[in-house]
Scaffold this active site. Sequence first.
Site, PDB file in Angstrom:
ATOM      1  N   TYR A  46      62.117  -9.444  25.824  1.00 21.55           N
ATOM      2  CA  TYR A  46      62.435  -8.016  26.049  1.00 21.55           C
ATOM      3  C   TYR A  46      61.497  -7.198  24.981  1.00 21.55           C
ATOM      4  O   TYR A  46      61.487  -7.561  24.002  1.00 21.55           O
ATOM      5  CB  TYR A  46      63.960  -7.677  25.985  1.00 21.55           C
ATOM      6  CG  TYR A  46      64.669  -8.443  27.090  1.00 21.55           C
ATOM      7  CD1 TYR A  46      64.130  -9.085  28.035  1.00 21.55           C
ATOM      8  CD2 TYR A  46      66.059  -8.467  27.033  1.00 21.55           C
ATOM      9  CE1 TYR A  46      64.781  -9.501  29.158  1.00 21.55           C
ATOM     10  CE2 TYR A  46      66.850  -8.999  28.002  1.00 21.55           C
ATOM     11  CZ  TYR A  46      66.133  -9.673  29.117  1.00 21.55           C
ATOM     12  OH  TYR A  46      67.179 -10.099  30.155  1.00 21.55           O
ATOM     13  N   ILE A  90      60.192 -18.968  29.897  1.00 18.76           N
ATOM     14  CA  ILE A  90      60.536 -17.550  29.467  1.00 18.76           C
ATOM     15  C   ILE A  90      61.365 -16.830  30.399  1.00 18.76           C
ATOM     16  O   ILE A  90      61.169 -17.077  31.692  1.00 18.76           O
ATOM     17  CB  ILE A  90      58.805 -16.853  29.589  1.00 18.76           C
ATOM     18  CG1 ILE A  90      58.082 -17.454  28.370  1.00 18.76           C
ATOM     19  CG2 ILE A  90      58.896 -15.326  29.423  1.00 18.76           C
ATOM     20  CD1 ILE A  90      58.658 -17.240  27.173  1.00 18.76           C
ATOM     21  N   LYS A  91      62.272 -15.945  29.854  1.00 23.11           N
ATOM     22  CA  LYS A  91      62.960 -15.012  30.820  1.00 23.11           C
ATOM     23  C   LYS A  91      62.571 -13.538  30.559  1.00 23.11           C
ATOM     24  O   LYS A  91      62.449 -13.279  29.424  1.00 23.11           O
ATOM     25  CB  LYS A  91      64.380 -15.485  30.425  1.00 23.11           C
ATOM     26  CG  LYS A  91      65.243 -14.541  31.625  1.00 23.11           C
ATOM     27  CD  LYS A  91      65.851 -13.191  31.038  1.00 23.11           C
ATOM     28  CE  LYS A  91      67.158 -12.781  31.906  1.00 23.11           C
ATOM     29  NZ  LYS A  91      67.727 -11.645  31.418  1.00 23.11           N
ATOM     30  N   GLN A  92      62.281 -13.115  31.879  1.00 25.10           N
ATOM     31  CA  GLN A  92      61.686 -11.636  31.501  1.00 25.10           C
ATOM     32  C   GLN A  92      62.239 -10.883  32.752  1.00 25.10           C
ATOM     33  O   GLN A  92      62.530 -11.132  33.753  1.00 25.10           O
ATOM     34  CB  GLN A  92      59.951 -11.780  31.769  1.00 25.10           C
ATOM     35  CG  GLN A  92      59.180 -10.470  31.766  1.00 25.10           C
ATOM     36  CD  GLN A  92      59.737  -9.668  30.424  1.00 25.10           C
ATOM     37  OE1 GLN A  92      60.608  -8.734  30.095  1.00 25.10           O
ATOM     38  NE2 GLN A  92      58.947 -10.080  29.425  1.00 25.10           N
TER      39      GLN A  92
END
Length: 352
Positions: free
Chosen positions: A203, A238-240
Amino acid sequence: MAQQKLTELLGDKAEYLLNHTCNTVDKSSIHLPSPDHVDKIWINSNRNNQTLRSMQTLLNHGRLAGTGYCSIFPVDQGIEHSAGSAFAPNPIYFDPENIIKLAIEGGCNAVASTYGVLGLMSRKYAHKIPFVVKINHNEFLSLPNRYDQTMFGTIKSAWNMGAAAVGATIYWGSAESARQLKEVAEAFELAHELGMATILWCYTRNNGFKVDGVDYHTAADLTGQANHLGVTLQADIIKQKLPTNNGGYLATKHGKTSPLVYEKLTTDHPIDLCRYQVLNCYNGRIGMINSGGESKGASDMAEAVQTAVINKRAGGMGLILGRKAFQRPMKDGIEMLNIIQDVYLDNSITIA
């Protein structure tokens, strides 16, 4: 998913999203999710055998098992916002067991939550669904509010409770990001040594990313770079957040970019913007999952399906959806999770 149902949920955006052709970064250059993802991407890496097994365990669970896609159910909002704001709409989720039950009944690949939630129920459930332990959080009770990710436990504790993976957040661009980077890099290294996979919430966070009333925290160029920093830390997934605009570098007049990012590698189309996020994850070698976002009520289902379609057609690996599912009755939450998973199971929804 039945095409009629999908078209109804997408509404006037159906044609726009389902028939878009990406002419920026061709799909042939993207490493797409596949049933043999671990063999194709990780077999020659520095990840040890235990970590490979953990990754495969996560990808082989739930309704999306064997597809290369993943649906993860996350609940750490009790810390990141407050337990009251997160669970008051549906108080059964003050009880950690119901969080895990929803993930299981919803057919998710894994449940991601706090040391407290997963540790309390680990002996009963760690062998029934892969655990992703979120190791740091933004403690949000201090006055004035602080926006800083701090560690809440140890990697050894996550390993002891049987976790398949650990997750962490870095607020890229914040004054604290250098410390967070060091902490998470060291934690991820130990997690890999012990055989757990790693997921990084990438983030952006800086008041300077708001210019002339426009919020660029979810600009494709800034979030793309956040992703690239994340894969450099050896995150396995990856978390976006889904990109909502572009030109963050141009608006803030900081850092370095190239005109080609805006002239050739992106357009204003949401799938093309998301494709740029995937490109920054080593051309998709590192799977990218997008966020389902906050619950807004009646529009949740349509918004979640739109996000899933954009993510899949861009080359992403799946969705991590929490509040939209748990801030409603469990039966409805299960239905929402299943409909999102159906997007990834629908072979007619292809890569753009």
